[in-house]
Scaffold this motif. Structure first.
Motif, PDB file in Angstrom:
ATOM      1  N   LYS A   1       0.833  -1.217   0.000  1.00 20.14           N
ATOM      2  CA  LYS A   1       0.000   0.000   0.000  1.00 20.14           C
ATOM      3  C   LYS A   1       0.860   1.256   0.000  1.00 20.14           C
ATOM      4  O   LYS A   1       0.567   2.223  -0.694  1.00 20.14           O
ATOM      5  CB  LYS A   1      -0.914   0.009   1.226  1.00 20.14           C
ATOM      6  CG  LYS A   1      -2.183  -0.801   1.011  1.00 20.14           C
ATOM      7  CD  LYS A   1      -3.177  -0.594   2.156  1.00 20.14           C
ATOM      8  CE  LYS A   1      -4.477  -1.318   1.860  1.00 20.14           C
ATOM      9  NZ  LYS A   1      -5.159  -1.747   3.093  1.00 20.14           N
TER      10      LYS A   1
ATOM     11  N   ASN B   1       1.155   4.870  -4.403  1.00 25.74           N
ATOM     12  CA  ASN B   1       1.195   6.213  -4.993  1.00 25.74           C
ATOM     13  C   ASN B   1       2.555   6.561  -5.587  1.00 25.74           C
ATOM     14  O   ASN B   1       2.686   7.523  -6.323  1.00 25.74           O
ATOM     15  CB  ASN B   1       0.800   7.271  -3.965  1.00 25.74           C
ATOM     16  CG  ASN B   1      -0.689   7.190  -3.668  1.00 25.74           C
ATOM     17  OD1 ASN B   1      -1.480   6.867  -4.546  1.00 25.74           O
ATOM     18  ND2 ASN B   1      -1.070   7.453  -2.432  1.00 25.74           N
TER      19      ASN B   1
ATOM     20  N   ARG C   1      -3.249   7.024 -11.824  1.00 22.85           N
ATOM     21  CA  ARG C   1      -3.719   8.076 -10.904  1.00 22.85           C
ATOM     22  C   ARG C   1      -5.009   7.637 -10.244  1.00 22.85           C
ATOM     23  O   ARG C   1      -5.823   6.939 -10.829  1.00 22.85           O
ATOM     24  CB  ARG C   1      -3.995   9.363 -11.692  1.00 22.85           C
ATOM     25  CG  ARG C   1      -2.766   9.866 -12.384  1.00 22.85           C
ATOM     26  CD  ARG C   1      -2.389  11.272 -11.948  1.00 22.85           C
ATOM     27  NE  ARG C   1      -1.019  11.511 -12.405  1.00 22.85           N
ATOM     28  CZ  ARG C   1      -0.714  12.200 -13.493  1.00 22.85           C
ATOM     29  NH1 ARG C   1      -1.675  12.740 -14.218  1.00 22.85           N
ATOM     30  NH2 ARG C   1       0.542  12.371 -13.845  1.00 22.85           N
ATOM     31  N   LYS C   2      -5.201   8.118  -9.030  1.00 28.23           N
ATOM     32  CA  LYS C   2      -6.443   7.807  -8.287  1.00 28.23           C
ATOM     33  C   LYS C   2      -7.680   8.241  -9.067  1.00 28.23           C
ATOM     34  O   LYS C   2      -8.736   7.635  -8.965  1.00 28.23           O
ATOM     35  CB  LYS C   2      -6.422   8.524  -6.931  1.00 28.23           C
ATOM     36  CG  LYS C   2      -5.496   7.848  -5.925  1.00 28.23           C
ATOM     37  CD  LYS C   2      -6.199   7.709  -4.580  1.00 28.23           C
ATOM     38  CE  LYS C   2      -5.580   6.683  -3.664  1.00 28.23           C
ATOM     39  NZ  LYS C   2      -4.149   6.764  -3.495  1.00 28.23           N
ATOM     40  N   THR C   3      -7.519   9.308  -9.866  1.00 30.18           N
ATOM     41  CA  THR C   3      -8.666   9.872 -10.590  1.00 30.18           C
ATOM     42  C   THR C   3      -8.980   9.101 -11.875  1.00 30.18           C
ATOM     43  O   THR C   3     -10.014   9.326 -12.496  1.00 30.18           O
ATOM     44  CB  THR C   3      -8.371  11.337 -10.969  1.00 30.18           C
ATOM     45  OG1 THR C   3      -7.057  11.379 -11.575  1.00 30.18           O
ATOM     46  CG2 THR C   3      -8.358  12.235  -9.744  1.00 30.18           C
TER      47      THR C   3
ATOM     48  N   ASP D   1     -10.070   6.240 -14.563  1.00 28.12           N
ATOM     49  CA  ASP D   1     -11.155   5.260 -14.561  1.00 28.12           C
ATOM     50  C   ASP D   1     -11.021   4.359 -15.785  1.00 28.12           C
ATOM     51  O   ASP D   1     -11.208   4.831 -16.893  1.00 28.12           O
ATOM     52  CB  ASP D   1     -12.509   6.003 -14.567  1.00 28.12           C
ATOM     53  CG  ASP D   1     -13.673   5.026 -14.553  1.00 28.12           C
ATOM     54  OD1 ASP D   1     -13.524   3.946 -13.930  1.00 28.12           O
ATOM     55  OD2 ASP D   1     -14.725   5.327 -15.174  1.00 28.12           O
TER      56      ASP D   1
ATOM     57  N   CYS E   1      -8.841   2.857 -12.519  1.00 32.01           N
ATOM     58  CA  CYS E   1      -7.542   3.186 -11.939  1.00 32.01           C
ATOM     59  C   CYS E   1      -6.729   1.902 -11.780  1.00 32.01           C
ATOM     60  O   CYS E   1      -7.172   0.951 -11.131  1.00 32.01           O
ATOM     61  CB  CYS E   1      -7.735   3.856 -10.584  1.00 32.01           C
ATOM     62  SG  CYS E   1      -6.200   3.992  -9.664  1.00 32.01           S
TER      63      CYS E   1
ATOM     64  N   GLN F   1      -4.177   1.313 -10.137  1.00 33.31           N
ATOM     65  CA  GLN F   1      -3.592   1.056  -8.807  1.00 33.31           C
ATOM     66  C   GLN F   1      -4.225  -0.169  -8.168  1.00 33.31           C
ATOM     67  O   GLN F   1      -3.555  -0.956  -7.510  1.00 33.31           O
ATOM     68  CB  GLN F   1      -3.792   2.267  -7.886  1.00 33.31           C
ATOM     69  CG  GLN F   1      -2.746   3.332  -8.065  1.00 33.31           C
ATOM     70  CD  GLN F   1      -2.738   4.354  -6.930  1.00 33.31           C
ATOM     71  OE1 GLN F   1      -3.242   4.108  -5.848  1.00 33.31           O
ATOM     72  NE2 GLN F   1      -2.147   5.494  -7.207  1.00 33.31           N
ATOM     73  N   HIS F   2      -5.513  -0.318  -8.364  1.00 33.16           N
ATOM     74  CA  HIS F   2      -6.228  -1.433  -7.748  1.00 33.16           C
ATOM     75  C   HIS F   2      -5.740  -2.773  -8.310  1.00 33.16           C
ATOM     76  O   HIS F   2      -5.494  -3.733  -7.582  1.00 33.16           O
ATOM     77  CB  HIS F   2      -7.738  -1.253  -7.977  1.00 33.16           C
ATOM     78  CG  HIS F   2      -8.550  -2.347  -7.355  1.00 33.16           C
ATOM     79  ND1 HIS F   2      -8.615  -2.519  -5.983  1.00 33.16           N
ATOM     80  CD2 HIS F   2      -9.288  -3.333  -7.913  1.00 33.16           C
ATOM     81  CE1 HIS F   2      -9.380  -3.577  -5.725  1.00 33.16           C
ATOM     82  NE2 HIS F   2      -9.800  -4.087  -6.875  1.00 33.16           N
TER      83      HIS F   2
END
Length: 329
Positions: free
Chosen positions: A105, A109, A119-121, A123, A125, A127-128
């Motif tokens: 975790k 970032n 990026r978290k923004t 779609d 994302c 990262q998942h």
């Protein structure tokens, strides 16, 4: 001009669009020609047998649309995935090691802050997806767990395969089979291979080896990221992917070929260095510019420039370097 490349990476402020455009218009012709040849080779099947022809094709580059499939097949990841149906998902559903999860975790970032898809923004994302692949891998290979550098490699695999489970099995192929012991806690394989590179440079580019020795620069200072990140964030994306094409097929000695080519090609430039920081700076410089951007001619060079590099030589050097490291430890 496009600020973001096809893989989602933002181009740096000082990006040289003109020379990149010039290169890419030439490279596009090559890519188109290769794509036709690959389509003929595959004939709509998702199977190929290893052969000299396939090896030659891979050295000339795998078209993006076939890249994930070919990596999966030649690395053995496809076979492993087929023989272990449901295994990946069972890892995600099983008990988790909190320390491992925490470490992963923390790095989320920090993975490709310059890539819009992570990026978290974004779609979706990525990262998942990255988190899942790394958590599953850490539980699959407990001896390795998670180690910095793996996030970048898994991230690249996700960008290319666009598939979580395939990325997991490719990561397993790289860490479990192709790279000898790079990511174990002691990183013995990694330290060994940096020493091996030093020995190869002594053989192939002795003046540079002598310079390093004279100024007391350890190889690990200038090349450890080459090995840990497999040239990610060091060389341009297209070039890294071409290197990986060969890495999945031919194994870890490709890393030595790339490193030796960079050093040999820039020998005169490196030898201008007169002190320790200067040498480190030169090694940063040699991974930039048109020589590495022109990935097609660069790949031809890595098979010509260093001369012959039999696996037997590499393995012999690995043995002696490993023993030396263990005796120092």
């Amino acid at each position: 001009f496009c600020r973001v490349d096809p893989y989602g990476f933002e181009r740096p402020e000082d990006f040289d669009y003109a020379s990149y455009e010039a290169f890419f218009s030439r490279y596009l012709v090559v890519l188109t020609r290769r794509a036709i040849k690959w389509s003929k080779l595959l004939k709509g099947k998702n199977r190929i047998q290893k052969s000299l022809k396939v090896k030659r094709y891979i050295r000339k580059g795998i078209p993006n649309e076939h890249r994930a499939l070919i990596w999966m097949i030649v690395s053995g990841a496809q076979t492993n995935m087929e023989q272990n149906p449901g295994y990946y998902h069972s890892l995600l559903e099983g008990e988790k090691n909190d320390k491992l999860v925490e470490a992963i975790k923390t790095d989320m970032n920090r993975t490709f802050p310059d890539n819009v898809k992570f990026r978290k923004t974004a779609d979706p994302c990525l990262q998942h997806t990255l988190y899942n692949v790394l958590v599953a891998y850490g539980h699959h290979n407990k001896a390795v767990g998670y180690c910095q550098g793996m996030n970048f490699i898994a991230g690249y695999l996700i960008l290319i395969t666009k598939n979580e489970e395939e990325s997991f099995w490719l990561l397993d192929a790289l860490i479990g089979r192709i790279l000898p012991d790079y990511y174990s806690p002691a990183m013995l394989g990694l330290k060994t291979d940096q020493e091996v590179l030093g020995e190869l440079v002594k053989m192939k580019v002795p003046a540079v080896a002598e310079l390093m020795e004279r100024h007391g620069v350890m190889w690990t200072l200038v090349v450890s990221r080459w090995f840990i990140c497999l040239f990610i964030d060091i060389l341009p994306v297209e070039t890294v992917l071409r290197i990986w094409d060969c890495l999945f097929y031919e194994g870890s000695k490709i890393i030595f070929r790339v490193a030796l080519t960079l050093i040999k090609q820039h020998q005169a430039f490196i030898l201008e260095a007169t002190n320790f920081p200067d040498i480190c700076d030169k090694f940063k410089q040699i991974t930039k510019g048109t020589f590495v951007t022109e990935c097609h001619s660069f790949m031809q060079k890595i098979f010509a420039d260093p001369g012959s590099l039999p696996m037997a030589t590499v393995n012999k050097l690995r043995e002696t370097c490993r023993e030396k490291l263990l005796s120092q430890g």
